[in-house]
Scaffold this motif. Structure first.
Motif, mmCIF file in Angstrom:
data_model
loop_
_atom_site.group_PDB
_atom_site.id
_atom_site.type_symbol
_atom_site.label_atom_id
_atom_site.label_comp_id
_atom_site.label_asym_id
_atom_site.label_seq_id
_atom_site.Cartn_x
_atom_site.Cartn_y
_atom_site.Cartn_z
ATOM 1 N N ASP A 407 0.836 -1.203 0.000
ATOM 2 C CA ASP A 407 0.000 0.000 0.000
ATOM 3 C C ASP A 407 0.866 1.246 0.000
ATOM 4 O OD1 ASP A 407 -1.911 1.917 0.251
ATOM 5 O OD2 ASP A 407 -3.050 0.901 1.817
ATOM 6 N N PHE A 408 0.830 2.005 -1.096
ATOM 7 C CA PHE A 408 1.707 3.169 -1.269
ATOM 8 C C PHE A 408 1.227 4.380 -0.481
ATOM 9 C CE2 PHE A 408 3.017 7.035 -3.449
ATOM 10 C CZ PHE A 408 4.368 6.827 -3.646
ATOM 11 N N SER A 409 -0.031 4.755 -0.636
ATOM 12 C CA SER A 409 -0.514 6.024 -0.081
ATOM 13 C C SER A 409 -0.533 6.025 1.442
ATOM 14 C CB SER A 409 -1.919 6.323 -0.617
ATOM 15 O OG SER A 409 -2.816 5.277 -0.272
ATOM 16 N N SER A 410 -0.948 4.938 2.059
ATOM 17 C CA SER A 410 -1.018 4.898 3.516
ATOM 18 C C SER A 410 0.372 5.013 4.138
ATOM 19 C CB SER A 410 -1.692 3.600 3.981
ATOM 20 O OG SER A 410 -3.019 3.530 3.510
ATOM 21 N N VAL A 411 1.329 4.301 3.575
ATOM 22 C CA VAL A 411 2.689 4.354 4.107
ATOM 23 C C VAL A 411 3.265 5.756 3.951
ATOM 24 C CG1 VAL A 411 5.007 3.400 3.902
ATOM 25 C CG2 VAL A 411 3.038 1.912 3.635
ATOM 26 N N MET A 412 2.976 6.410 2.817
ATOM 27 C CA MET A 412 3.470 7.767 2.586
ATOM 28 C C MET A 412 2.917 8.736 3.625
ATOM 29 S SD MET A 412 5.657 8.298 0.191
ATOM 30 C CE MET A 412 5.400 10.051 0.112
ATOM 31 N N ALA A 413 1.621 8.648 3.915
ATOM 32 C CA ALA A 413 0.996 9.580 4.860
ATOM 33 C C ALA A 413 1.556 9.404 6.262
ATOM 34 C CB ALA A 413 -0.519 9.385 4.862
ATOM 35 N N ILE A 414 1.709 8.161 6.692
ATOM 36 C CA ILE A 414 2.233 7.903 8.037
ATOM 37 C C ILE A 414 3.705 8.297 8.121
ATOM 38 C CG2 ILE A 414 2.732 6.100 9.720
ATOM 39 C CD1 ILE A 414 0.258 4.636 8.719
ATOM 40 N N LEU A 415 4.462 8.025 7.060
ATOM 41 C CA LEU A 415 5.874 8.409 7.022
ATOM 42 C C LEU A 415 6.031 9.905 7.213
ATOM 43 C CD1 LEU A 415 8.908 7.919 6.323
ATOM 44 C CD2 LEU A 415 8.271 8.274 3.931
ATOM 45 N N GLY A 416 5.236 10.693 6.474
ATOM 46 C CA GLY A 416 5.353 12.135 6.573
ATOM 47 C C GLY A 416 4.838 12.692 7.876
ATOM 48 N N SER A 417 3.747 12.130 8.386
ATOM 49 C CA SER A 417 3.116 12.692 9.577
ATOM 50 C C SER A 417 3.941 12.458 10.831
ATOM 51 C CB SER A 417 1.718 12.095 9.761
ATOM 52 O OG SER A 417 0.886 12.412 8.670
ATOM 53 N N PHE A 418 4.440 11.260 11.005
ATOM 54 C CA PHE A 418 5.145 10.941 12.250
ATOM 55 C C PHE A 418 6.661 11.057 12.097
ATOM 56 C CE2 PHE A 418 7.185 7.876 15.133
ATOM 57 C CZ PHE A 418 6.788 8.429 16.339
ATOM 58 N N SER A 419 7.234 10.239 11.243
ATOM 59 C CA SER A 419 8.693 10.180 11.151
ATOM 60 C C SER A 419 9.288 11.495 10.678
ATOM 61 C CB SER A 419 9.104 9.050 10.206
ATOM 62 O OG SER A 419 8.690 7.800 10.711
ATOM 63 N N ALA A 420 8.719 12.074 9.605
ATOM 64 C CA ALA A 420 9.316 13.282 9.030
ATOM 65 C C ALA A 420 9.252 14.451 9.997
ATOM 66 C CB ALA A 420 8.618 13.627 7.716
ATOM 67 N N PHE A 421 8.114 14.647 10.648
ATOM 68 C CA PHE A 421 8.003 15.766 11.590
ATOM 69 C C PHE A 421 8.932 15.586 12.784
ATOM 70 C CE2 PHE A 421 3.881 17.048 9.655
ATOM 71 C CZ PHE A 421 4.150 18.401 9.542
ATOM 72 N N MET A 422 8.968 14.396 13.343
ATOM 73 C CA MET A 422 9.752 14.185 14.554
ATOM 74 C C MET A 422 11.250 14.197 14.273
ATOM 75 S SD MET A 422 7.443 14.210 16.744
ATOM 76 C CE MET A 422 8.507 13.917 18.154
ATOM 77 N N LEU A 423 11.675 13.635 13.144
ATOM 78 C CA LEU A 423 13.100 13.530 12.860
ATOM 79 C C LEU A 423 13.643 14.722 12.084
ATOM 80 C CD1 LEU A 423 13.388 9.749 11.929
ATOM 81 C CD2 LEU A 423 14.156 10.845 14.027
ATOM 82 N N SER A 424 12.812 15.326 11.237
ATOM 83 C CA SER A 424 13.302 16.409 10.386
ATOM 84 C C SER A 424 13.004 17.793 10.938
ATOM 85 C CB SER A 424 12.696 16.289 8.972
ATOM 86 O OG SER A 424 13.064 15.069 8.382
ATOM 87 N N ILE A 425 12.032 17.926 11.832
ATOM 88 C CA ILE A 425 11.671 19.231 12.380
ATOM 89 C C ILE A 425 11.929 19.292 13.883
ATOM 90 C CG2 ILE A 425 9.823 20.913 12.692
ATOM 91 C CD1 ILE A 425 10.701 20.640 9.822
ATOM 92 N N VAL A 426 11.227 18.458 14.633
ATOM 93 C CA VAL A 426 11.293 18.533 16.100
ATOM 94 C C VAL A 426 12.649 18.072 16.625
ATOM 95 C CG1 VAL A 426 10.240 17.748 18.257
ATOM 96 C CG2 VAL A 426 8.798 18.219 16.260
ATOM 97 N N GLY A 427 13.156 16.950 16.133
ATOM 98 C CA GLY A 427 14.394 16.384 16.650
ATOM 99 C C GLY A 427 15.596 17.303 16.570
ATOM 100 N N PRO A 428 15.915 17.857 15.398
ATOM 101 C CA PRO A 428 17.076 18.750 15.313
ATOM 102 C C PRO A 428 16.979 19.988 16.201
ATOM 103 C CG PRO A 428 16.422 18.027 13.123
ATOM 104 C CD PRO A 428 15.361 17.567 14.061
ATOM 105 N N VAL A 429 15.784 20.585 16.282
ATOM 106 C CA VAL A 429 15.638 21.777 17.119
ATOM 107 C C VAL A 429 15.791 21.418 18.590
ATOM 108 C CG1 VAL A 429 14.127 23.703 17.728
ATOM 109 C CG2 VAL A 429 14.153 22.847 15.394
ATOM 110 N N LEU A 430 15.221 20.300 19.017
ATOM 111 C CA LEU A 430 15.384 19.862 20.412
ATOM 112 C C LEU A 430 16.853 19.587 20.723
ATOM 113 C CD1 LEU A 430 12.379 17.448 21.146
ATOM 114 C CD2 LEU A 430 12.870 19.660 22.221
ATOM 115 N N ALA A 431 17.578 18.983 19.785
ATOM 116 C CA ALA A 431 19.003 18.728 19.998
ATOM 117 C C ALA A 431 19.764 20.041 20.163
ATOM 118 C CB ALA A 431 19.569 17.923 18.832
#
Length: 463
Positions: A407-431
């Motif tokens: 399933d392409f679309s579901s994996v894409m949405a979850i990837l962007g919503s959780f992993s991308a925000f936490m690792l690409s936005i929140v994580g670096p600023v918190l560090a």
């Protein structure tokens, strides 16, 4: 010899990550040419390090090679869902989100690069987390970014298999995924400096696909699929659930931060990293916007999960152009797979003991003769076998998961919503905040927005 603190980023409130300048070019050149002797290594004390410890060592990739690698990572499969994201968010909020995410992601990428280049012991995203939050949080950070990279690689294999199946429907997509496994295994052993040439293939594929979208849109005069007679669109948001999914779809395109430390460390002249990454995000944001705008105008609110499927199903297009477009979607994932797995392999090799965690000069100070050549040679064969085995097995596991979860679309949405925000936005600023022991208003706002959007988007994706 003048002595300095080993930690380049002090933990006091008076010194910030943003205040620590990238090294002077002469220092980088000196670090590349200098080779410390065993005597100099013995002079490290337990409380300080020689000045060479704070000098950034350059890698092998040039400015252009690193730029190509960065653009190739950013221009991922997320671009296929940009029109759908605009359909969910509308013209107004969609435009605001895509440019805001591009700006914030570029800002956090610079944070990661500055941290890892300020301490030569750091090699990966998880090392940055270890420095900022301590060793207890390292397993969680490593698991999160490994899951993100693993998911991205699964999506790449899925896109490759589905595109080849559309071109050659005689064979199912799973057969092509199995064949792709044979093609992908050799690429995971290539260095980043060579992978830059495969990045060029990915960038060319992306540009050609954009050209095909616009040619199709301008050559077709009737809706749907025409830029002369746009389909029905909307300016505002009609569903807050769809808006949450749009968060993830937009953010999925900027989810390459797990690779940023590897790119920064391998750059031959790290002083130019900020300039390089600015251009990379400008190009990526511009291309994402073009694809999103054109696709939404052509197919409106009836756009599919992947615009490539709409181009294939809609009559009236030049079949040769659409064939070229699909072949580009075959080449692009193959060219990006090895780049995305590079930090994943590094983390697994550390866990297996093939490579080491952050090392310190004190480890060398305890050995009067430095590292023994005999001991290195004795363990080299075992490490080489383990390294080859884990890379082959990991590639096979990615292909297997793609076959089991297509399933392409579901994996894409979850990837962007959780992993991308936490690792690409929140994580670096918190560090950055933890290392500086100071949180500015701007950083605080980014953290809050990132957490809210991650929770909102993840819930909407599952719902």
């Amino acid at each position: 010899m003048k002595k300095v603190s080993f930690s380049v980023l002090p933990r006091g409130p008076h010194r910030r990550v943003s205040d620590v300048p990238l090294p002077d070019k002469s220092l980088v050149a000196g670090a590349i040419q200098a080779t410390p002797s065993p005597l100099s290594r013995r002079r490290f004390s337990s409380g300080s390090a020689a000045t060479s410890a704070s000098v950034i060592r350059g890698g092998q990739s040039t400015f252009g090679q690193t730029l190509f690698n960065s653009i190739a990572i950013l221009l991922g499969v997320g671009m296929l869902s940009e029109p759908l994201a605009f359909a969910y968010a509308g013209w107004g909020i969609g435009t605001f989100l895509i440019f805001s995410y591009g700006f914030m992601s570029c800002y956090t990428a610079k944070i990661l690069a500055r941290i890892i280049l300020s301490d030569h012991r750091l090699r990966s995203y998880s090392d940055i987390g270890r420095k900022a939050f301590g060793p207890k949080i390292t397993p969680l950070i490593s698991a999160m970014f490994c899951l993100e990279l693993f998911t991205v690689c699964v999506i790449l294999v899925t896109l490759y298999g589905d595109s080849l199946h559309a071109l050659l429907p005689r064979y199912p997509s799973n057969v092509f995924k199995g064949w792709g496994n044979i093609l992908l295994i050799p690429t995971v052993f290539l260095p980043l400096s060579l992978l830059s040439y495969t990045s060029i293939i990915g960038i060319i594929s992306t540009v050609l696909m954009v050209i095909v979208i616009f040619v199709d849109g301008f050559t077709k005069t009737e809706s749907p699929g025409s830029l002369w007679k746009p389909a029905h669109t909307k300016f505002g948001v009609t569903s807050y659930g769809e808006l949450g999914v749009a968060f993830g779809l937009f953010m999925a395109g900027f989810s390459g931060h797990a690779v940023i430390p590897s790119l920064a460390r391998d750059m031959s002249n790290p002083t130019r990293f900020n300039t390089m990454i600015n251009w990379a995000f400008i190009v990526a944001t511009f291309i994402y916007s073009m694809i999103g705008y054109a696709g939404y105008l052509m197919f409106g609110n009836d756009i599919s999960d992947e615009i490539s499927m709409d181009l294939l199903r809609t009559p009236g297009y030049n079949p040769l152009l659409n064939q070229i477009c699909l072949w580009m979607l075959v080449l692009s994932p193959l060219s990006k797979f090895a780049l995305n797995t590079q930090p994943l392999h590094a983390t697994i090799e550390i866990l297996l003991g093939i490579d080491k965690h952050i090392s310190s000069p004190e480890d060398l100070a305890d050995k009067p003769d430095g590292l023994s050549i005999a001991s290195i040679w004795a363990s080299w064969d075992r490490k080489r076998i383990l390294r080859v085995a884990q890379r082959v097995l990991l590639t096979g596991a990615i292909v297997m998961v793609s076959i089991l979860v297509p399933d392409f679309s579901s994996v894409m949405a979850i990837l962007g919503s959780f992993s991308a925000f936490m690792l690409s936005i929140v994580g670096p600023v918190l560090a950055k905040v933890m290392i500086e022991r100071h949180c500015s208003i701007f950083d605080g706002v980014i953290i809050v927005i990132g957490i809210v959007m991650a929770a909102w988007g993840t819930l909407a994706a599952f719902t």
